[in-house]
Design a protein around this motif. Structure first.
Motif, mmCIF file in Angstrom:
data_model
loop_
_atom_site.group_PDB
_atom_site.id
_atom_site.type_symbol
_atom_site.label_atom_id
_atom_site.label_comp_id
_atom_site.label_asym_id
_atom_site.label_seq_id
_atom_site.Cartn_x
_atom_site.Cartn_y
_atom_site.Cartn_z
ATOM 1 N N GLN A 302 0.485 -1.619 0.035
ATOM 2 C CA GLN A 302 0.325 -0.132 -0.444
ATOM 3 C C GLN A 302 0.692 1.544 0.100
ATOM 4 O OE1 GLN A 302 -2.641 0.154 3.744
ATOM 5 N NE2 GLN A 302 -3.920 1.692 2.827
ATOM 6 N N THR A 303 1.943 0.902 0.851
ATOM 7 C CA THR A 303 2.942 2.389 1.014
ATOM 8 C C THR A 303 3.272 3.118 -0.290
ATOM 9 O OG1 THR A 303 3.987 0.916 2.302
ATOM 10 C CG2 THR A 303 2.129 2.704 2.966
ATOM 11 N N GLN A 304 4.473 1.494 -0.947
ATOM 12 C CA GLN A 304 5.061 1.897 -1.921
ATOM 13 C C GLN A 304 4.015 2.162 -2.971
ATOM 14 O OE1 GLN A 304 7.986 1.625 -0.629
ATOM 15 N NE2 GLN A 304 8.655 0.325 -2.242
ATOM 16 N N MET A 305 2.945 1.638 -3.258
ATOM 17 C CA MET A 305 2.386 2.155 -4.543
ATOM 18 C C MET A 305 1.507 3.962 -4.472
ATOM 19 S SD MET A 305 -0.650 -0.501 -4.877
ATOM 20 C CE MET A 305 -1.589 -0.096 -5.708
ATOM 21 N N ILE A 306 1.616 4.439 -2.505
ATOM 22 C CA ILE A 306 1.834 6.128 -2.379
ATOM 23 C C ILE A 306 2.556 6.725 -3.390
ATOM 24 C CG2 ILE A 306 0.983 7.607 -1.057
ATOM 25 C CD1 ILE A 306 -0.240 5.762 0.659
ATOM 26 N N ARG A 307 3.950 5.765 -2.370
ATOM 27 C CA ARG A 307 4.779 6.751 -3.024
ATOM 28 C C ARG A 307 5.282 6.743 -4.851
ATOM 29 N NH1 ARG A 307 9.148 4.826 1.753
ATOM 30 N NH2 ARG A 307 10.837 5.876 0.182
ATOM 31 N N GLY A 308 4.843 5.455 -5.140
ATOM 32 C CA GLY A 308 4.559 4.830 -6.187
ATOM 33 C C GLY A 308 4.576 6.525 -7.544
ATOM 34 N N LEU A 309 2.638 6.918 -6.949
ATOM 35 C CA LEU A 309 1.537 7.820 -7.421
ATOM 36 C C LEU A 309 2.186 8.867 -7.190
ATOM 37 C CD1 LEU A 309 -1.281 6.139 -6.272
ATOM 38 C CD2 LEU A 309 -0.838 6.269 -8.966
ATOM 39 N N TYR A 310 3.019 9.484 -5.866
ATOM 40 C CA TYR A 310 3.894 10.542 -5.396
ATOM 41 C C TYR A 310 4.538 11.263 -6.212
ATOM 42 C CZ TYR A 310 5.754 14.360 -2.857
ATOM 43 O OH TYR A 310 6.051 14.900 -2.420
ATOM 44 N N GLY A 311 5.652 9.992 -6.833
ATOM 45 C CA GLY A 311 6.435 10.276 -8.235
ATOM 46 C C GLY A 311 5.915 10.690 -9.463
ATOM 47 N N LEU A 312 4.921 9.926 -9.678
ATOM 48 C CA LEU A 312 3.769 10.153 -11.236
ATOM 49 C C LEU A 312 3.918 11.442 -11.229
ATOM 50 C CD1 LEU A 312 2.228 6.829 -11.455
ATOM 51 C CD2 LEU A 312 3.797 7.497 -13.555
ATOM 52 N N ALA A 313 3.064 11.561 -9.621
ATOM 53 C CA ALA A 313 2.580 13.124 -9.297
ATOM 54 C C ALA A 313 3.407 14.342 -9.739
ATOM 55 C CB ALA A 313 1.504 13.465 -8.781
ATOM 56 N N MET A 314 5.047 13.917 -9.556
ATOM 57 C CA MET A 314 5.646 15.060 -9.656
ATOM 58 C C MET A 314 5.718 15.553 -10.729
ATOM 59 S SD MET A 314 8.632 13.471 -6.903
ATOM 60 C CE MET A 314 10.109 14.897 -7.278
ATOM 61 N N THR A 332 17.220 6.507 -6.280
ATOM 62 C CA THR A 332 16.632 7.054 -6.327
ATOM 63 C C THR A 332 16.565 8.986 -7.097
ATOM 64 O OG1 THR A 332 16.142 7.189 -3.891
ATOM 65 C CG2 THR A 332 15.545 9.676 -4.385
ATOM 66 N N GLN A 333 17.430 9.765 -7.626
ATOM 67 C CA GLN A 333 17.199 10.418 -9.052
ATOM 68 C C GLN A 333 17.159 9.916 -9.820
ATOM 69 O OE1 GLN A 333 20.904 12.488 -9.178
ATOM 70 N NE2 GLN A 333 21.954 11.425 -7.331
ATOM 71 N N LYS A 334 17.029 8.696 -10.069
ATOM 72 C CA LYS A 334 17.118 7.795 -11.154
ATOM 73 C C LYS A 334 14.711 7.340 -10.785
ATOM 74 C CE LYS A 334 21.481 5.463 -12.500
ATOM 75 N NZ LYS A 334 22.138 4.164 -12.485
ATOM 76 N N ILE A 335 14.405 7.259 -9.706
ATOM 77 C CA ILE A 335 13.501 7.219 -10.193
ATOM 78 C C ILE A 335 12.650 7.971 -10.315
ATOM 79 C CG2 ILE A 335 12.009 6.206 -8.123
ATOM 80 C CD1 ILE A 335 13.719 3.846 -7.379
#
Length: 440
Positions: A302-314, A332-335
């Motif tokens: 669940q929390t990894q999905m939230i963090r992934g969605l955060y990255g997309l929203a950036m 982290t820079q590449k992600i």
């Protein structure tokens, strides 16, 4: 105005343009780069009788000889260690001092210039909290005393923090009013809670207030936000999806003081794309406590999905500055680069819908822990015992009384190794000022 540095402390930096190395000069086997010999550094009229502090191991009240206490490597950087008559400086030596007498009577430095420096045309720069106070030419051997007035040091920082604290108390007091009106639970957390417990007020160098609300209470707050903080109010309710023009900053909900501008960087990464009326206005953060799955694997997913969605929203920020992530590992820079690059091609509304669905997975379930579903990206996986919060207790924050977790000591112990202990000197600075690095 109370002096900020009586509590925060002073960084005293002694920089020499040239030093003397006895080994390289063929005089002895001593390989140290030697500068001046300091025998006293501190207030001209000291107010502290001891150089040791129970809750602040990173500072001294003064440096003087003969030196009888244990050498404090936290407070003295790049000095060569105590000798009978003083301590030799290196090319750049730093001392962290804290004593109200420094502000009141001045900073006094007593030092010896050795003969070997006088032929090198060396200069000594004395800097206090980043501001150069004096530059001296070391052209004559002998003992010298400098008395420096530090009362004008950091006046801009002190004024900024004074204004920030006043505004944050206005926001917190009104938020408390609304929560009491609708019988909502909320809790002071993070540095704000630490300030209440350790300082009985705001941390002197902090410019941030954080509160947390359980999901049920937050949803009720959403229903009344407009009527309490509408268009005619000095306070604006700002949810993460209220930034305009399909813009993303983070997932934080805030209330913002709109009556007065103050130089802050909070909304820096949406400047030029999102709404402009909130620029240079100070907010208060509202964290949401959602249920954390009892199963650790489900919680991680669940929390990894939230963090992934955060990255997309950036990808929907006004810009992404690679320099902001230069202190992160290459992975982290590449992600960040990959997710934000993909995310800018995905409608932000779709990302938000996914986020709202994922963060509420455990709504209505009986769970042992909470997690901050809209928190700082690295902290989202953290879990907090629900029993820590309960009905809450009222704690002082300066002249206010604010709600805090029932077991606030357990909450603080999780965040800080020893919450009674002050942090290192370089961490004693505001996080929202224009000089700060900004949000991830």
């Amino acid at each position: 105005m109370q002096c900020l540095y009586d509590e925060k402390g002073y960084e005293i930096k002694l920089e020499l343009s040239k030093t003397y190395n006895p080994s390289q000069a063929g005089i002895s086997d001593d390989k140290r780069d030697l500068g001046i010999l300091v025998s006293y550094m501190g207030a001209s009229a000291p107010e502290h009788a001891s150089v040791s502090w129970d809750n602040d191991r990173h500072v001294l009240s003064r440096l003087e000889f003969p030196y009888t206490d244990e050498w404090n490597y936290y407070a003295l950087r790049e000095f060569w260690g105590p000798e009978e008559n003083g301590t030799w400086t290196s090319p750049c030596s730093i001392a962290y001092l804290k004593d109200p007498g420094i502000y009141k009577s001045g900073l006094k430095i007593v030092y010896y210039v050795p003969q070997f420096l006088t032929s090198l045309n060396s200069t000594l720069r004395i800097t206090v909290n980043g501001e150069l106070l004096k530059e001296l030419t070391l052209d004559a051997e002998g003992m010298y005393t400098e008395l420096l007035d530090v009362r004008k040091i950091g006046l801009d920082e002190q004024q900024y923090l004074q204004n920030a604290h006043r505004i944050l108390k206005i926001l917190l007091q009104d938020f408390d009013r609304v929560c009491r009106k609708y019988d909502l639970h909320y809790y002071l957390i993070c540095g704000s809670l630490l300030g209440s417990v350790r300082h009985q007020g705001m941390i002197p160098w902090d410019d941030d207030v954080d509160v947390a609300m359980p999901r049920r209470d937050f949803d009720i707050l959403l229903q009344h936000a407009q009527e309490e903080w509408g268009t005619d109010s000095d306070i604006l309710f700002l949810n993460y999806d209220h930034l305009g023009n399909h813009t993303f900053l983070d997932y934080m909900t805030r209330i913002v003081y709109m009556k007065e501008e103050i130089p802050v960087n909070v909304f820096r990464k949406i400047k030029g794309k999102g709404r402009s009326d909130i620029e240079n206005h100070l907010p208060m953060d509202i964290y949401v406590l959602d249920n954390a799955a009892n199963n650790m694997l489900i919680h991680t997913i669940q929390t990894q999905m939230i963090r992934g969605l955060y990255g997309l929203a950036m990808g929907h920020r006004a810009y992404i500055d690679p320099g902001d992530y230069s202190n992160r590992d290459s992975k982290t820079q590449k992600i960040v680069k990959f997710l934000s690059g993909v995310g800018r091609h995905i409608p932000l509304s779709w990302i938000f819908r996914c986020y709202e669905w994922v963060r509420k997975w455990n709504r209505g379930k009986v769970c042992e822990n909470y997690f901050e579903s809209n928190g700082f990206i690295y902290c989202i996986p953290w879990r907090f015992k629900q029993e820590w919060f309960g009905e809450g207790v009222r704690l002082p924050l300066g002249d206010l009384t604010i709600s805090a977790p029932q077991n606030y000591e357990a909450f603080l112990a999780m965040h800080y190794e020893d919450y009674r202990q002050y942090p290192p000197m370089h961490m004693r600075k505001p996080t929202h000022s224009i000089e700060a690095s900004g949000i991830f």
